[in-house]
Scaffold this motif. Structure first.
Motif, PDB file in Angstrom:
ATOM      1  N   ASN A  40     -17.245 -10.315   4.262  1.00  0.00           N
ATOM      2  CA  ASN A  40     -16.535  -9.546   3.245  1.00  0.00           C
ATOM      3  C   ASN A  40     -16.284  -8.114   3.709  1.00  0.00           C
ATOM      4  OD1 ASN A  40     -16.709 -11.543   0.868  1.00  0.00           O
ATOM      5  ND2 ASN A  40     -18.855 -11.378   1.495  1.00  0.00           N
ATOM      6  N   ALA A  42     -17.247  -5.539   2.308  1.00  0.00           N
ATOM      7  CA  ALA A  42     -18.486  -4.773   2.179  1.00  0.00           C
ATOM      8  C   ALA A  42     -19.242  -4.740   3.501  1.00  0.00           C
ATOM      9  CB  ALA A  42     -19.360  -5.380   1.088  1.00  0.00           C
ATOM     10  N   HIS A  45     -17.661  -2.122   5.679  1.00  0.00           N
ATOM     11  CA  HIS A  45     -18.101  -0.786   5.280  1.00  0.00           C
ATOM     12  C   HIS A  45     -19.525  -0.512   5.753  1.00  0.00           C
ATOM     13  CE1 HIS A  45     -14.556   0.296   3.077  1.00  0.00           C
ATOM     14  NE2 HIS A  45     -14.650  -0.722   2.242  1.00  0.00           N
ATOM     15  N   TYR A  51     -20.215   2.444   3.479  1.00  0.00           N
ATOM     16  CA  TYR A  51     -20.619   1.666   2.314  1.00  0.00           C
ATOM     17  C   TYR A  51     -21.021   2.603   1.177  1.00  0.00           C
ATOM     18  CZ  TYR A  51     -22.534  -2.430  -0.138  1.00  0.00           C
ATOM     19  OH  TYR A  51     -22.777  -3.439  -1.043  1.00  0.00           O
ATOM     20  N   GLN A 113     -17.131 -13.044  -4.087  1.00  0.00           N
ATOM     21  CA  GLN A 113     -15.724 -12.861  -4.443  1.00  0.00           C
ATOM     22  C   GLN A 113     -15.361 -13.554  -5.753  1.00  0.00           C
ATOM     23  OE1 GLN A 113     -14.051 -14.118  -0.623  1.00  0.00           O
ATOM     24  NE2 GLN A 113     -13.517 -11.988  -0.194  1.00  0.00           N
ATOM     25  N   MET A 204      -7.619  -2.471  -4.455  1.00  0.00           N
ATOM     26  CA  MET A 204      -8.716  -2.514  -3.489  1.00  0.00           C
ATOM     27  C   MET A 204      -8.371  -1.833  -2.167  1.00  0.00           C
ATOM     28  SD  MET A 204      -7.312  -4.807  -1.211  1.00  0.00           S
ATOM     29  CE  MET A 204      -8.681  -5.452  -0.267  1.00  0.00           C
ATOM     30  N   TYR A 226     -11.769  -2.003  -7.149  1.00  0.00           N
ATOM     31  CA  TYR A 226     -12.940  -2.733  -6.667  1.00  0.00           C
ATOM     32  C   TYR A 226     -13.119  -2.628  -5.151  1.00  0.00           C
ATOM     33  CZ  TYR A 226      -9.542  -6.408  -5.541  1.00  0.00           C
ATOM     34  OH  TYR A 226      -8.471  -7.115  -5.042  1.00  0.00           O
ATOM     35  N   GLY A 227     -12.381  -1.724  -4.513  1.00  0.00           N
ATOM     36  CA  GLY A 227     -12.532  -1.548  -3.076  1.00  0.00           C
ATOM     37  C   GLY A 227     -11.694  -0.396  -2.578  1.00  0.00           C
ATOM     38  N   TYR A 228     -11.862  -0.099  -1.292  1.00  0.00           N
ATOM     39  CA  TYR A 228     -11.081   0.963  -0.647  1.00  0.00           C
ATOM     40  C   TYR A 228     -10.926   0.592   0.828  1.00  0.00           C
ATOM     41  CZ  TYR A 228     -15.971   2.456   0.032  1.00  0.00           C
ATOM     42  OH  TYR A 228     -17.318   2.481   0.297  1.00  0.00           O
ATOM     43  N   ALA A 229     -10.199  -0.526   1.031  1.00  0.00           N
ATOM     44  CA  ALA A 229     -10.057  -1.089   2.370  1.00  0.00           C
ATOM     45  C   ALA A 229      -9.441  -0.105   3.359  1.00  0.00           C
ATOM     46  CB  ALA A 229      -9.226  -2.366   2.317  1.00  0.00           C
ATOM     47  N   TRP A 252     -18.324  -2.355  -9.095  1.00  0.00           N
ATOM     48  CA  TRP A 252     -19.193  -2.700  -7.962  1.00  0.00           C
ATOM     49  C   TRP A 252     -20.156  -3.768  -8.449  1.00  0.00           C
ATOM     50  CZ3 TRP A 252     -23.892   0.224  -5.679  1.00  0.00           C
ATOM     51  CH2 TRP A 252     -24.157  -0.242  -4.379  1.00  0.00           C
TER      52      TRP A 252
END
Length: 314
Positions: A40, A42, A45, A51, A113, A204, A226-229, A252
């Motif tokens: 994933n 995560a 990160h 992270y 997920q 995300m 729900y994210g910061y790719a 989160w």
């Protein structure tokens, strides 16, 4: 036992296959012989030291595993690291026994997920029948499940994806319309596909994409981040939030780990949907444990469809 460990932060090359001591039984945990470890963002990160919480080195990544106990029961569970290994400790509060008619490959799609998609849509965004929702990365593990869950809620789904293959998959899963996420004018492409402003947007990536999606929201619209790719965590357009009374929520999944009802309830329903054929899990590639570097490189390109996983028995 074999495990993937990082002793420094960096690119996929810092993921090393090493031998580490076997684990011992731990109170309130299941000791699993791992068969699948989810891959994933995560984990990316964690590898790059971006992270949400500090990552101590040396570190074994992986927050999602499927495995068997010594007495042969199969569980899928969530961890705070340690998943990329032949054994893992999973707290009983965030581990769920897998029904006989659900495969390991299906189960590994659901713990992180699947649960995230469920709670982003139902608990946080509270998407309702008749609303329009924008779902990014619709060909990925999270997005492919989110498309189906949003449709089950009666929503109109606008799916974003970077390739025609992924957009076709999103349509097969029930999306009402698809948009090329690489287009130069993403806001207008979404508004055209939706027939006007949308009530809910999931996000995300961060940066420009976040600002583009906010601009498509209707008055009193909701966004769940729900994210910061992209690695960018700034840039919310405050004026637009005020002008349209837009609500932006962060999500989160670990914040639900201590909730005794939320995750057990959603996992039971996800299992039930899969068993009845009401939700289709989409499998990308499954790599041998020693090929974790390859899995991370593929994840970074975002060229894959569905769930990426490691087979820790290989």
């Amino acid at each position: 036992m074999r495990a993937i460990q990082l002793k420094e932060f960096g690119g996929p090359e810092v993921l090393e296959l090493v031998d580490v001591p076997e684990l011992q039984e731990c109170r309130a945990h299941h000791l699993l012989n791992v068969t699948r470890a989810g891959v994933n963002f995560a984990d990316v990160h964690a590898r790059t030291n971006s992270y949400l919480t500090p990552v101590p080195l040396p570190y074994i990544p992986g927050n999602e595993v499927v495995g068997t106990t010594a007495d042969g029961r199969r569980f899928v569970g969530l961890t705070r690291g340690g998943g990329y290994a032949e054994q893992s400790q999973v707290h009983r509060r965030v581990a769920w026994e897998i029904p006989d008619d659900v495969t390991d490959d299906q189960a590994v799609c659901l713990a992180l997920q699947g649960q995230s998609a469920w709670h982003v849509l139902y608990t946080f965004a509270q998407v309702a029948a008749g609303e329009t929702v924008v779902i990014p990365a619709a060909g990925g593990g999270f997005g492919s499940l989110a498309v189906q869950l949003a449709k089950r809620a009666g929503a109109k789904v606008i799916a974003l994806a970077s390739t025609e293959e992924k957009r076709r998959l999103a349509r097969e899963l029930g999306a009402d319309a698809t948009v090329d996420s690489t287009t130069s004018d993403l806001p207008n492409a979404i508004l055209d596909a939706a027939g006007g402003p949308v009530q809910v947007a999931l996000e995300m990536t961060g940066g420009k994409v976040l600002r583009d999606l906010v601009s498509t929201l209707a008055h009193r619209g909701r966004m769940v981040v729900y994210g910061y790719a992209s690695g960018t965590t700034t840039g919310l357009p405050t004026y637009l939030l005020l002008e349209k009374s837009i609500a932006v929520m962060g999500f989160w999944l670990p914040h639900l780990y201590s909730d005794r009802e939320a995750l057990p309830t959603s996992m039971e329903k996800l299992f039930d949907h899969v068993r009845k054929g009401e939700i289709r899990t989409v499998h990308g590639a499954t790599y041998a444990l020693g090929d974790a570097r390859v899995a991370h490189a593929v994840l970074a390109t975002r060229a894959h469809t569905g769930k990426l996983a490691l087979d820790t028995t290989r």
